[in-house]
Scaffold this active site. Structure first.
Site, PDB file in Angstrom:
ATOM      1  N   ARG A 266       0.853  -1.190   0.000  1.00 42.87           N
ATOM      2  CA  ARG A 266       0.000   0.000   0.000  1.00 42.87           C
ATOM      3  C   ARG A 266       0.889   1.240   0.000  1.00 42.87           C
ATOM      4  NH1 ARG A 266      -2.360  -3.404   4.042  1.00 42.87           N
ATOM      5  NH2 ARG A 266      -4.472  -4.114   3.487  1.00 42.87           N
ATOM      6  N   LYS A 291      -2.293  -1.711   7.496  1.00 45.97           N
ATOM      7  CA  LYS A 291      -3.689  -1.339   7.698  1.00 45.97           C
ATOM      8  C   LYS A 291      -4.277  -2.149   8.841  1.00 45.97           C
ATOM      9  CE  LYS A 291      -7.922  -0.524   5.075  1.00 45.97           C
ATOM     10  NZ  LYS A 291      -8.569  -0.639   3.740  1.00 45.97           N
ATOM     11  N   HIS A 356      -1.949   2.633  -6.208  1.00 49.68           N
ATOM     12  CA  HIS A 356      -2.561   1.431  -5.638  1.00 49.68           C
ATOM     13  C   HIS A 356      -2.837   0.387  -6.717  1.00 49.68           C
ATOM     14  CE1 HIS A 356      -4.228  -0.374  -2.022  1.00 49.68           C
ATOM     15  NE2 HIS A 356      -5.248  -0.824  -2.731  1.00 49.68           N
ATOM     16  N   ARG A 359      -0.472  -2.491  -6.663  1.00 44.63           N
ATOM     17  CA  ARG A 359      -0.830  -3.545  -5.694  1.00 44.63           C
ATOM     18  C   ARG A 359      -1.910  -4.458  -6.283  1.00 44.63           C
ATOM     19  NH1 ARG A 359      -1.448  -4.807  -0.015  1.00 44.63           N
ATOM     20  NH2 ARG A 359      -3.630  -5.047   0.588  1.00 44.63           N
ATOM     21  N   HIS A 382      -5.165  -8.904   3.878  1.00 46.48           N
ATOM     22  CA  HIS A 382      -6.615  -8.741   3.937  1.00 46.48           C
ATOM     23  C   HIS A 382      -7.190  -9.503   5.125  1.00 46.48           C
ATOM     24  CE1 HIS A 382      -7.007  -7.793  -0.658  1.00 46.48           C
ATOM     25  NE2 HIS A 382      -6.677  -6.733   0.056  1.00 46.48           N
ATOM     26  N   TYR A 391     -10.287 -10.185  -7.019  1.00 44.88           N
ATOM     27  CA  TYR A 391      -9.287 -10.356  -8.070  1.00 44.88           C
ATOM     28  C   TYR A 391      -9.629 -11.507  -9.005  1.00 44.88           C
ATOM     29  CZ  TYR A 391      -6.661  -7.041  -5.318  1.00 44.88           C
ATOM     30  OH  TYR A 391      -6.294  -5.903  -4.643  1.00 44.88           O
TER      31      TYR A 391
END
Length: 413
Positions: A266, A291, A356, A359, A382, A391
């Site tokens: 990120r 995150k 981003h 990524r 995640h 994805y």
């Protein structure tokens, strides 16, 4: 005085900000007089308010606008939007633009000629909070956020969202919190033209403020969120990634793009990456406080590791891997974003999706290589597998293998 081409004093930094502003304004289609006028306003502002303009208190910004009138508003907004890049300051300046009145705190009522039904300086009589009360509420909000150890991004976004909500709130509208909340959401959509996802982030901040700071439980209606579209992430082809990485002539810039894509990082993680986070022996990069304040480990490619070793040996970064003007200070996020944008422009590639998108491309290309979705989830950090599953909608290896039923109809007999 600047030693070794590095700024040492507030005056040195002020000159750097003015130089950036001057360079940006020179690219605009405006006359020299307007450029000099804008520079004079910001120069005065930075002399009166020393230090980092992003850290200048909102009260000081208000005071400057009061003292210098409406002429300063547009110049300050331009400065904070394109040069200093502070969302909170832009929001406050927009408040002044929208109302086109001075704040009440510094108004001199002795110079006013009014009767019992007239407001001094056109200040509204139905303001929900004065500046002192407003500041106390925002300090209480900051305390509630910090005691929960939320991230700096959450702090910044919540403060900006609630500040704007308070600026539009009146005594009348505060009598019905649900209506005030809904009206503000509609205002953000219709007047500010914000996207639904952004509006929902604002809604989260206001809900937190109402429940935790004001200690009001407004019910389930405060949980209402705007419907959002289901947009797919922007993904670049391998050929496009190669062009983007090779576009900058500056090695440091190329390395930033390489590690962002090569490790699936990120923007905030690239910004905060330190030399000590690279484990060359195990060939991994340790992501600290990503995150959600979660740590994780990502792989480090051999070829990328060699480039990083050379970068460090030649003095790249003292503390952070990529530093700005001052040793020990990370390169700003906006600078990193601009490196990506400039690389895309030079390579002739659409930059939508921002850095981003590197990524997103990392995750999609792994999936197309046959890497299990669970491993990709771990590499990306995640919390939910549902986030990673998006994805599967952009990975092409499965889609191109599917044959359209029209093929059978078009076959020659």
């Amino acid at each position: 005085m600047v030693y070794g081409n590095r700024p040492q004093t507030d005056d040195d930094w002020r000159k750097i900000w003015i130089k950036k502003l001057s360079k940006k304004l020179s690219l605009e289609q405006i006359g020299l007089d307007e450029i000099n006028k804008s520079i004079a306003v910001i120069n005065k502002y930075l002399i009166e308010n020393k230090g980092n303009p992003r850290a200048i208190p909102i009260q000081a910004l208000d005071s400057f606008i009061v003292s210098n009138g409406s002429d300063a508003i547009d110049t300050l907004f331009y400065f904070y939007q394109y040069i200093a890049e502070s969302v909170i300051h832009c929001e406050r300046i927009q408040f002044h633009q929208n109302r086109n009145v001075s704040v009440t705190e510094n108004a001199d009522q002795n110079d006013c000629d009014f009767d019992d039904t007239t407001d001094c300086n056109n200040n509204t009589t139905d303001a929900f909070v004065n500046n002192n009360e407003r500041q106390k509420l925002l300090e209480d909000l900051k305390r509630e956020i910090n005691v929960r150890n939320f991230s700096s991004n959450t702090l910044k976004n919540y403060m900006a969202g609630v500040t704007q909500f308070l600026d539009r709130l009146t005594i009348e509208s505060s009598k019905d919190w649900i209506k005030a909340f809904k009206d503000h959401m509609i205002y953000l959509r219709d007047e500010r033209k914000l996207a639904s996802t952004t509006i929902n982030l604002y809604a989260n901040s206001i809900r937190f403020f109402i429940e935790e700071v004001l200690d009001i439980q407004p019910g389930e209606d405060i949980l209402i969120r705007m419907k959002t579209g289901k947009s797919l992430p922007k993904v670049h082809s391998l050929e496009s990634i190669k062009k983007i990485i090779n576009a900058p002539t500056n090695f440091k810039h190329r390395l930033i793009l390489m590690i962002t894509y090569g490790c699936g990082l990120r923007l905030s993680e690239v910004h905060s990456l330190q030399r000590g986070h690279i484990d060359f022996e195990r060939k991994v990069v340790n992501i600290r406080k990503g995150k959600g304040k979660k740590d994780r480990v990502v792989m480090l490619d051999d070829a990328l590791a060699e480039l990083l070793i050379n970068w460090m040996k030649t003095g790249g970064g003292k503390v952070y891997l990529f530093e700005g003007y001052t040793d020990g200070t990370p390169l700003s996020r906006r600078t990193i974003e601009k490196i990506f944008e400039n690389a895309c422009i030079k390579a002739g590639i659409d930059s939508r999706g921002g850095i981003h998108s590197l990524r997103h491309s990392f995750a999609t290309h792994l999936l197309e290589q046959g890497v299990d979705l669970r491993y990709i989830q771990e590499l990306l950090g995640h919390a939910s597998s549902k986030t990673t599953e998006i994805y599967t909608h952009v990975a092409m290896h499965k889609l191109v293998a599917i044959r359209s039923p029209i093929g059978g109809l078009l076959k020659k007999d």
